[in-house]
Design an enzyme around this catalytic site. Structure first.
Site, mmCIF file in Angstrom:
data_model
loop_
_atom_site.group_PDB
_atom_site.id
_atom_site.type_symbol
_atom_site.label_atom_id
_atom_site.label_comp_id
_atom_site.label_asym_id
_atom_site.label_seq_id
_atom_site.Cartn_x
_atom_site.Cartn_y
_atom_site.Cartn_z
ATOM 1 N N ARG A 58 29.367 58.292 49.412
ATOM 2 C CA ARG A 58 29.796 57.297 48.383
ATOM 3 C C ARG A 58 30.558 58.006 47.386
ATOM 4 O O ARG A 58 31.435 57.571 46.746
ATOM 5 C CB ARG A 58 28.964 56.086 47.854
ATOM 6 C CG ARG A 58 29.408 55.124 46.722
ATOM 7 C CD ARG A 58 28.619 53.863 46.918
ATOM 8 N NE ARG A 58 27.107 53.906 46.956
ATOM 9 C CZ ARG A 58 26.284 54.185 46.022
ATOM 10 N NH1 ARG A 58 26.786 54.416 44.680
ATOM 11 N NH2 ARG A 58 25.103 54.331 45.885
ATOM 12 N N TYR A 111 50.489 40.422 44.380
ATOM 13 C CA TYR A 111 49.781 40.428 45.487
ATOM 14 C C TYR A 111 48.823 39.157 45.450
ATOM 15 O O TYR A 111 48.135 39.250 44.550
ATOM 16 C CB TYR A 111 49.134 41.671 46.209
ATOM 17 C CG TYR A 111 48.467 41.472 47.453
ATOM 18 C CD1 TYR A 111 48.915 41.401 48.668
ATOM 19 C CD2 TYR A 111 46.999 41.513 47.218
ATOM 20 C CE1 TYR A 111 48.304 41.073 49.878
ATOM 21 C CE2 TYR A 111 46.141 41.518 48.287
ATOM 22 C CZ TYR A 111 46.838 41.287 49.730
ATOM 23 O OH TYR A 111 46.237 41.049 50.811
ATOM 24 N N ASP A 182 51.112 48.650 41.800
ATOM 25 C CA ASP A 182 50.762 48.552 43.140
ATOM 26 C C ASP A 182 52.101 49.165 43.935
ATOM 27 O O ASP A 182 53.198 48.569 44.000
ATOM 28 C CB ASP A 182 50.689 47.083 43.740
ATOM 29 C CG ASP A 182 50.245 46.953 44.974
ATOM 30 O OD1 ASP A 182 50.677 47.978 45.900
ATOM 31 O OD2 ASP A 182 49.348 45.860 45.329
ATOM 32 N N LYS A 207 48.631 49.860 54.793
ATOM 33 C CA LYS A 207 50.050 49.460 55.138
ATOM 34 C C LYS A 207 50.589 50.678 55.691
ATOM 35 O O LYS A 207 50.363 51.214 56.569
ATOM 36 C CB LYS A 207 50.777 48.774 53.936
ATOM 37 C CG LYS A 207 49.882 47.614 53.318
ATOM 38 C CD LYS A 207 49.704 46.443 54.126
ATOM 39 C CE LYS A 207 48.548 45.403 54.015
ATOM 40 N NZ LYS A 207 48.694 44.899 52.684
#
Ligand SMILES: *Cc1c(COP(=O)(O)O)cnc(C)c1O
Length: 388
Positions: A58, A111, A182, A207
């Site tokens: 993590r 978004y 973004d 993406k």
């Protein structure tokens, strides 16, 4: 467009140090949750911060780190951090910089799930969001005094509004706001916002960075001091860290990013131009049609939308397409369609077709790598069934 020199630089970026991997041309996946220490003293030195080494995935994992370093180089940033999704990247970034009573400024049509993060969790935290038209620099400047963060996306989701990212970043700097963008749509091949003065660039790596529709993940890049704040203050506790296998797939995807982006660009632009000439199409929302690309945007990708005139049965059109599949997301090898009239009926809250700028007669296309002529034939044949 990325030139030959750019491609050479790209291959250097995607190379790795084979000495540590049995001379393997592909770096191994370090598929482990934890790392053991050789001694008490080594463990103590690590806990005290005197030694940096992987402890738990993590925090730090070598495969994830390999991907993070590739992205930092591609975006021209000092450091980068991998996340379990684009939304984990967005929420961990925004939450690292705001406190109750703060305000952020965001461009309209961001978004949709970023819009919902702002309208739910941030609202509960008493963080206000002022939405602005990113094309109007006076409006942005007027909203910025007192704001902690300027949240950008260019082109914006669905309607593909483009902004002068460098000019907006300068305005944020003047007002002491951290600028965040973004950059999922353009990818670092076509837009490198750090070089334009933006503080933090983030991606849905699900993406184009992945490119094969087999990964959900995200990444954030920027100056080390900003990335350290996210690494130290939000990521460990929100916990949305990228996993090693996803990082490995992403490192593979990145090797073909420039050639994939060029293919998406050429095919999408040709299809957008042909759509614009059709009687049944009212408007095509593609950044390269009608106006010049804004400063800093060097090319266009495979995602755009267009609006049908009355008299087209959009349901029949979508159902009749064979190569284009009905499906969300984008950035992979496959072509996709999302009808606006479905999206505006989505149950998720807060929802506002107006906030996202989605016209019910619009459809969004992702142009994949199947080949322009085959895709165009598919569109023409589906239109025959769709004209009422
Ligand atoms: C998909 C997407 C996101 C969210 O990313 P996930 O990986 O799905 O969490 C953020 N921004 C844009 C522009 C996107 O298309």
């Amino acid at each position: 467009m990325i030139d030959a020199e750019g491609l050479d630089a790209f291959s250097l970026i995607t190379a790795h140090d084979e000495r540590h991997a049995f001379d393997a041309v592909v770096p191994p996946i370090v598929q482990t949750s934890l790392f053991t220490f050789s001694s008490y003293d080594e463990m103590l030195a690590t806990y005290r911060g005197e030694k940096t080494r992987p402890v738990y995935s993590r925090g730090l994992n070598p495969t994830v780190r390999f991907f993070e370093e590739m992205i930092a180089k591609l975006e021209g940033a000092e450091d980068a951090l991998g996340f379990a999704s684009g939304m984990a990247a967005i929420s961990s970034t925004v939450l690292a910089f705001v406190e109750p009573g703060d305000r952020i400024v965001a461009v309209r049509h961001v978004y949709p799930d970023a819009f919902r993060l702002f309208g739910t969790i941030l609202k509960r935290m008493k963080v206000d969001v002022t939405y602005v038209d990113g094309r109007n620099e006076d409006e942005v400047a007027a909203a910025l005094p007192g704001a902690k963060l300027l949240y950008l996306e260019s082109p914006t989701s669905w309607v593909m509004e483009t902004h002068d990212v460098g000019a907006l970043a300068r305005l944020a700097k003047q007002h002491g706001a951290v600028s965040v963008i973004d950059n999922s749509w353009a990818s670092p091949v076509f837009q490198q916002p750090i070089g334009l003065g933006v503080d933090i660039v983030l991606h849905s790596a699900s993406k184009y960075l992945s490119g094969h529709s087999d990964v959900v993940s995200g990444v954030v890049a920027g100056a080390k001091v900003l990335i350290d704040k996210i690494r130290g203050e939000s990521l460990p506790y929100l916990g949305g860290k990228m996993a090693p296998f996803e990082a490995w797939l992403l490192a593979r995807g990145l090797r073909t990013l420039p050639i994939r982006m060029k293919a998406h660009e050429a095919s999408a632009l040709e299809i957008a131009r042909r759509l614009q000439n059709l009687e049944v199409v009212e408007t095509v929302c593609h950044p390269a049609l009608g106006n010049r690309l804004p400063p800093g945007l060097k090319g266009t990708s495979g995602l755009f939308s267009f609006i049908f005139r009355e008299g087209v049965n959009i349901r029949a059109f979508a159902d009749q397409l064979k190569l284009f599949k009905l499906g969300v997301s984008w950035g992979g090898h496959e072509s996709l369609i999302v009808p606006g009239e479905v999206v505006v009926q989505q149950k998720a809250q807060p929802n506002s077709a107006q906030a996202f700028g989605i016209d019910p007669r619009s459809v969004r296309l992702h142009i994949g790598l199947e080949g322009t002529e085959a895709l165009w034939r598919d569109i023409e044949e589906a239109l025959v069934a769709a004209k009422i």
